[in-house]
Structures are given as structure tokens and as C-alpha cells.
Design a protein around this motif. Structure first.
Motif, PDB file in Angstrom:
ATOM      1  N   PRO A 158      75.368  46.972 108.360  1.00 29.46           N
ATOM      2  CA  PRO A 158      75.312  48.305 107.387  1.00 29.46           C
ATOM      3  C   PRO A 158      77.412  48.393 107.018  1.00 29.46           C
ATOM      4  O   PRO A 158      77.956  48.585 107.964  1.00 29.46           O
ATOM      5  CB  PRO A 158      74.846  49.738 107.954  1.00 29.46           C
ATOM      6  N   THR A 159      77.653  48.870 106.283  1.00 34.77           N
ATOM      7  CA  THR A 159      78.737  49.382 105.870  1.00 34.77           C
ATOM      8  C   THR A 159      78.895  50.295 104.714  1.00 34.77           C
ATOM      9  O   THR A 159      78.390  50.313 104.062  1.00 34.77           O
ATOM     10  CB  THR A 159      79.631  48.342 105.406  1.00 34.77           C
ATOM     11  N   GLY A 160      80.111  51.326 105.320  1.00 31.23           N
ATOM     12  CA  GLY A 160      80.377  52.277 104.324  1.00 31.23           C
ATOM     13  C   GLY A 160      82.151  52.029 104.344  1.00 31.23           C
ATOM     14  O   GLY A 160      82.564  51.418 104.647  1.00 31.23           O
ATOM     15  N   CYS A 161      82.507  53.082 103.525  1.00 27.87           N
ATOM     16  CA  CYS A 161      83.805  53.639 103.252  1.00 27.87           C
ATOM     17  C   CYS A 161      84.162  54.605 102.767  1.00 27.87           C
ATOM     18  O   CYS A 161      83.079  55.898 101.945  1.00 27.87           O
ATOM     19  CB  CYS A 161      84.653  52.322 102.077  1.00 27.87           C
ATOM     20  N   ALA A 174      81.110  47.920 100.061  1.00 23.62           N
ATOM     21  CA  ALA A 174      80.705  48.902 100.765  1.00 23.62           C
ATOM     22  C   ALA A 174      79.654  49.288 100.441  1.00 23.62           C
ATOM     23  O   ALA A 174      79.414  49.073  99.271  1.00 23.62           O
ATOM     24  CB  ALA A 174      81.435  50.187 101.136  1.00 23.62           C
ATOM     25  N   GLN A 175      78.612  48.494 101.145  1.00 27.93           N
ATOM     26  CA  GLN A 175      77.130  49.568 100.680  1.00 27.93           C
ATOM     27  C   GLN A 175      76.481  50.729 100.702  1.00 27.93           C
ATOM     28  O   GLN A 175      76.083  51.310  99.966  1.00 27.93           O
ATOM     29  CB  GLN A 175      76.179  48.737 101.770  1.00 27.93           C
ATOM     30  N   TYR A 176      77.906  51.835 101.104  1.00 27.36           N
ATOM     31  CA  TYR A 176      78.121  53.367 101.420  1.00 27.36           C
ATOM     32  C   TYR A 176      78.895  53.479 101.099  1.00 27.36           C
ATOM     33  O   TYR A 176      79.056  54.266 102.376  1.00 27.36           O
ATOM     34  CB  TYR A 176      76.520  53.539 102.032  1.00 27.36           C
ATOM     35  N   PRO A 177      79.190  53.509  99.395  1.00 29.71           N
ATOM     36  CA  PRO A 177      80.812  54.228  99.392  1.00 29.71           C
ATOM     37  C   PRO A 177      81.399  55.666  99.256  1.00 29.71           C
ATOM     38  O   PRO A 177      80.251  56.170  98.664  1.00 29.71           O
ATOM     39  CB  PRO A 177      81.586  53.134  98.295  1.00 29.71           C
TER      40      PRO A 177
END
Length: 272
Positions: A158-161, A174-177
Motif C-alpha cells: 500500500p502507498t500514500g503520499c 499513490a493509492q492514498y494521496p
């Protein structure tokens, strides 16, 4: 992609070198006051990312921050403050920055321009699908960070930014920007200012909320904090005094005996 770097837009102020100290400070402060409002608009995005962070941590994963320059340093600061504040292991929240530890104090030229190195730095931490990676980049265009998130996505991590431009390549990756659009900096392009402040606020929100959700705060107290100096021993003693309605001497003795506020309180209540 119709993408504009508002973080690089010209400052709303000019001829700064002609201004007095008082005027400069007032103007900087005026700009800084806009940052919390920009963060507020992003709370729905921050909520989605934080919920995913909590899910991963509760399932035995780790939280990684990865960035370059100011953004990387802010991630390292937040990660390094979690163990003493919340009593979690040092490896639970990890800050990684382009250029490695050297870059924390001194800029490493062109370190952020490698699209492969970010992923290599994550691999060195034995990253897995249980973990989550948050890329931090004010511009939203840093190759080091984007490359790390692209590879993480490919490996089902999982990725965010956290970025300060709308519709950036990083936010698209990003999956969760989280996009906190703070507008032009006081000194044009100096993203250590409003953008850095915004990133710091968001990092505070994510890590603090996650630690509360993990049970690392009781009531409103840091009951698992590390007793690493006299100030924290004193704070812990007062917490125990207030919670158990006992005198300072007894509270301090309990704290020293059990090594944490939480353990001291539990031991006392079980005994009485």
C-alpha cells in the motif's frame, strides 16, 4: 497531464531585501496562517490514508516515510519521535531519505533524481505487503519518491503520499494521496516554508492518530513514553499521582519500579 507547480509560483511579495525585519516577520506569519486551513481541506484524504496506516500496523506491518531534502528530513523526524513518545519499537515507523543519513545534515547532490534508488532503499529494509509506504514530496515530482511508490504498487505494498501541488505525478501514483495546496511560498520556491509546515502538520496527524488507535495513549496521556530524561520522569510521576490520587513519593517509586506509567498504574490497581 495538466499539472502546474503552484509551489514554484512567484511569491505574492516582492523586493523583500528592502523590507524591515518587522515587516518580513509579519508577512511570513501572515502566509503561515494559511497553512492550517489548507490542511483542513485535506482531512478526508488524510483520514483515508491514516485508516490504512492503522490497518497495516494492527496487522503487524510497518510505516515507511520516504522523501528527499526537507520532505525526507520531516519524515525522519516524525519516525524518530514515535518510540520515545509512544513507547513503540524503533523499527515500527521508519524514515528514509535520498542520500542516506549523510543527507540529514548536508544536502547530497542529485540524490533525489534517481528513480531506482528509493526502491533499493526500501528493499534494504526487507519491505513486504504487510507494510505501507508514504512518499513525501512538496513538488510531487521527485523521481526518488515516485519510483519507490511505483515499485511498491507493483509489489502490492500500500502507498500514500503527502504533496503540496494538486494533480501531481506523485499523487497520481499513490493509492492514498494527500494533497495540501498551500500556494506560492514567501520566498519563491522555498518549500521548506509553507509546504514544509503543511507536511509536518499532516505527519503529526497521521502518526499521533495511528498511535492512539493502536492503544498507545490512555485518556489523553502518553502512558507508554520512554523515561529518557528527568523532565519525562517528572511528567510520568504527575500522571500517576493524578490517576491514582497518591503522593509524589509513592508515585515516583512506582514509576521507577515498573519503568512506565502504564505498568505502574496497572500494578497499583491490581494490588489495591
Amino acid at each position: 497531464m495538466n499539472f502546474k507547480k503552484t509551489t514554484e509560483s512567484s511569491s505574492l511579495y516582492d523586493q523583500l531585501e528592502l523590507q524591515s525585519v518587522g515587516t518580513l516577520l509579519t508577512q511570513i506569519n501572515r502566509e503561515d496562517q494559511t497553512v492550517p486551513h489548507a490542511v483542513q481541506k485535506s482531512i478526508p484524504q488524510i483520514e483515508k490514508l491514516t485508516e490504512k496506516v492503522v490497518e497495516q500496523l494492527k496487522n503487524g506491518g510497518r510505516l515507511f516515510y520516504i522523501g528527499a531534502g526537507t520532505s525526507g528530513r520531516l519524515g525522519i523526524v516524525d519516525a524518530s519521535e514515535c518510540p520515545p513518545t509512544f513507547g513503540v519499537p524503533h523499527g515500527l515507523v521508519v524514515g528514509i531519505m535520498a542520500g542516506g543519513d549523510t543527507a540529514i545534515r548536508k544536502a547530497v547532490e542529485f540524490a533525489e533524481d534517481s528513480k531506482e534508488q528509493g526502491w533499493q532503499d526500501l528493499l534494504a529494509q526487507q519491505i513486504s505487503e504487510k507494510d505501507i509506504v508514504i512518499g513525501i514530496a512538496a513538488s510531487g515530482t521527485t523521481p526518488y519518491v515516485i519510483g519507490a511508490l511505483e515499485q511498491s504498487n507493483a509489489k502490492k505494498i500500500p502507498t500514500g503520499c503527502i504533496t503540496c501541488n494538486a494533480g501531481s505525478p506523485l499523487a497520481v501514483t499513490a493509492q492514498y494521496p494527500v494533497e495540501v495546496v498551500v500556494g506560492p511560498e514567501f520566498v519563491t520556491g522555498s518549500t521548506r516554508m509553507k509546504a514544509g509546515t503543511a507536511q509536518k502538520l499532516v505527519l503529526n496527524m497521521i502518526s499521533t492518530t495511528a498511535m492512539i488507535q493502536l492503544g498507545r495513549v490512555k485518556g489523553n496521556k502518553m502512558v507508554d513514553m520512554q523515561l529518557s530524561n528527568n523532565k519525562l520522569v517528572e511528567r510520568g510521576t504527575k500522571m500517576i499521582m493524578e490517576k491514582l490520587s497518591i503522593e509524589e513519593t509513592e508515585a515516583l517509586q512506582l514509576l521507577k519500579q515498573h519503568g512506565s506509567v502504564r505498568k505502574a498504574i496497572i500494578a497499583y490497581e491490581e494490588r489495591n
